[in-house]
Design an enzyme around this catalytic site. Sequence first.
Site, PDB file in Angstrom:
ATOM      1  N   LYS A  81      -8.814  -9.936  -4.518  1.00  0.00           N
ATOM      2  CA  LYS A  81      -9.495 -10.082  -5.816  1.00  0.00           C
ATOM      3  C   LYS A  81      -9.041 -11.368  -6.496  1.00  0.00           C
ATOM      4  O   LYS A  81      -7.950 -11.883  -6.213  1.00  0.00           O
ATOM      5  CB  LYS A  81      -9.210  -8.877  -6.731  1.00  0.00           C
ATOM      6  N   ASP A 109      -3.588  -2.528 -10.478  1.00  0.00           N
ATOM      7  CA  ASP A 109      -4.781  -3.150  -9.882  1.00  0.00           C
ATOM      8  C   ASP A 109      -5.510  -2.209  -8.913  1.00  0.00           C
ATOM      9  O   ASP A 109      -6.603  -2.538  -8.442  1.00  0.00           O
ATOM     10  CB  ASP A 109      -4.403  -4.431  -9.105  1.00  0.00           C
TER      11      ASP A 109
HETATM   12  P1  ATP Z   1      -0.084  -7.858  -7.914  1.00  0.00           P
HETATM   13  O1  ATP Z   1      -0.554  -9.002  -8.775  1.00  0.00           O
HETATM   14  O2  ATP Z   1      -0.995  -6.657  -7.969  1.00  0.00           O
HETATM   15  O3  ATP Z   1       1.353  -7.516  -8.058  1.00  0.00           O
HETATM   16  P2  ATP Z   1       0.015  -9.651  -5.639  1.00  0.00           P
HETATM   17  O4  ATP Z   1      -1.263 -10.081  -5.033  1.00  0.00           O
HETATM   18  O5  ATP Z   1       0.692 -10.678  -6.497  1.00  0.00           O
HETATM   19  O6  ATP Z   1      -0.259  -8.323  -6.409  1.00  0.00           O
HETATM   20  P3  ATP Z   1       0.890  -8.289  -3.258  1.00  0.00           P
HETATM   21  O7  ATP Z   1       0.480  -9.078  -2.066  1.00  0.00           O
HETATM   22  O8  ATP Z   1       0.116  -7.057  -3.564  1.00  0.00           O
HETATM   23  O9  ATP Z   1       0.999  -9.249  -4.522  1.00  0.00           O
HETATM   24  O10 ATP Z   1       2.455  -7.962  -3.068  1.00  0.00           O
HETATM   25  C1  ATP Z   1       3.251  -7.571  -4.151  1.00  0.00           C
HETATM   26  C2  ATP Z   1       4.502  -6.873  -3.630  1.00  0.00           C
HETATM   27  O11 ATP Z   1       4.119  -5.626  -3.043  1.00  0.00           O
HETATM   28  C3  ATP Z   1       5.257  -7.646  -2.560  1.00  0.00           C
HETATM   29  O12 ATP Z   1       6.602  -7.679  -2.950  1.00  0.00           O
HETATM   30  C4  ATP Z   1       5.113  -6.827  -1.291  1.00  0.00           C
HETATM   31  O13 ATP Z   1       6.285  -6.804  -0.507  1.00  0.00           O
HETATM   32  C5  ATP Z   1       4.806  -5.411  -1.812  1.00  0.00           C
HETATM   33  N1  ATP Z   1       3.881  -4.673  -0.932  1.00  0.00           N
HETATM   34  C6  ATP Z   1       3.978  -3.380  -0.635  1.00  0.00           C
HETATM   35  N2  ATP Z   1       2.969  -3.016   0.165  1.00  0.00           N
HETATM   36  C7  ATP Z   1       2.203  -4.071   0.381  1.00  0.00           C
HETATM   37  C8  ATP Z   1       1.029  -4.301   1.140  1.00  0.00           C
HETATM   38  N3  ATP Z   1       0.423  -3.344   1.846  1.00  0.00           N
HETATM   39  N4  ATP Z   1       0.510  -5.537   1.112  1.00  0.00           N
HETATM   40  C9  ATP Z   1       1.096  -6.526   0.376  1.00  0.00           C
HETATM   41  N5  ATP Z   1       2.222  -6.359  -0.333  1.00  0.00           N
HETATM   42  C10 ATP Z   1       2.787  -5.150  -0.341  1.00  0.00           C
END
Ligand code: ATP
Length: 282
Positions: free
Chosen positions: A10, A134
């Site tokens: 997203k 989210d």
């Molecule tokens: P948000 O802004 O919702 O926190 P993001 O896009 O910045 O999301 P993600 O890639 O969702 O970040 O990862 C955030 C944290 O979640 C990381 O520290 C990661 O290790 C953990 N995590 C747990 N499960 C997952 C997964 N299936 N995919 C990605 N990250 C994950």
Amino acid sequence: MEITQKAPAKINLSLDALYRHSNGDHEWRMVMTSVDLADYVHIKPAGRITVTTDSGFLPEDPRNLAYQAARVLQRESGVRAGAKIHIEKNIPVAAGLGGGSSDAAAVLRGLNELWGLGYSRERLAKIGLQVDSDVPYCVYSETALVSGRGEIVQPLGRLPQFWVVLAKPSVSVSTPSILRAFDYDEKHVCPDTATVLAGIKGLDFDLMVSGMANSLEDVTAVRYPEINALKARMLRYGADVAQMSGSGPTVFGLCAKKSRAMRVYNSMKGFCKEVYLVHTLT
Ligand code: ATP
């Protein structure tokens, strides 16, 4: 039987943080949309819940958001069965693209089917909020106005046509640390959400763009100067707007014309390792 669910990334066309609730949760007002950069979540019946990934970086235990989503749904539905979950990871991690939340939402949709629960999207979204703010949006993964703590998702229908260039600098951002640093008493850039919504409704790209902003951007950009450098470069090469997604660090540029998007994409490739040219999902 194996179920495969697409889990798209997203972007936040606008992100406004309105206030902090007494328990520390934030009150959001965001316009979100999904793009065709996606993980794939494969789900098979099993006696207990297991999660594997092809990423090498992600936890394959209860820390994985996909695992947490399966546990929450098991608890809510009273289903005893487990599931074997495998995640093909394409979305950069900790990038502001909601990859973990989208995987969790894909698990909710997939298990809803595998376990024959017949829950509505509204119900799955409400359950998903227990995993991450989210996740309710990601249950829908279509352009929407998201408010409350993330649980109020109002789909907005079609978007004006444009191309999206994503550039992720090689830093990982911790969302909780950015949210802790966000001070509501300080002045922040704010989107004009009503204008973004009017632009979408009228399929008017220029109007939509004129209202866009991300209130978290200045907090993250102070720590990571790469963000402003990427934005400036995208604008220099012809993006109509360049903005950070979520809590960062990914920057996206929107272009109404494909030729411009190609130019921005090519110029970013020499500058940043992870660059993608994508469409919004229709
Ligand atoms: P948000 O802004 O919702 O926190 P993001 O896009 O910045 O999301 P993600 O890639 O969702 O970040 O990862 C955030 C944290 O979640 C990381 O520290 C990661 O290790 C953990 N995590 C747990 N499960 C997952 C997964 N299936 N995919 C990605 N990250 C994950």
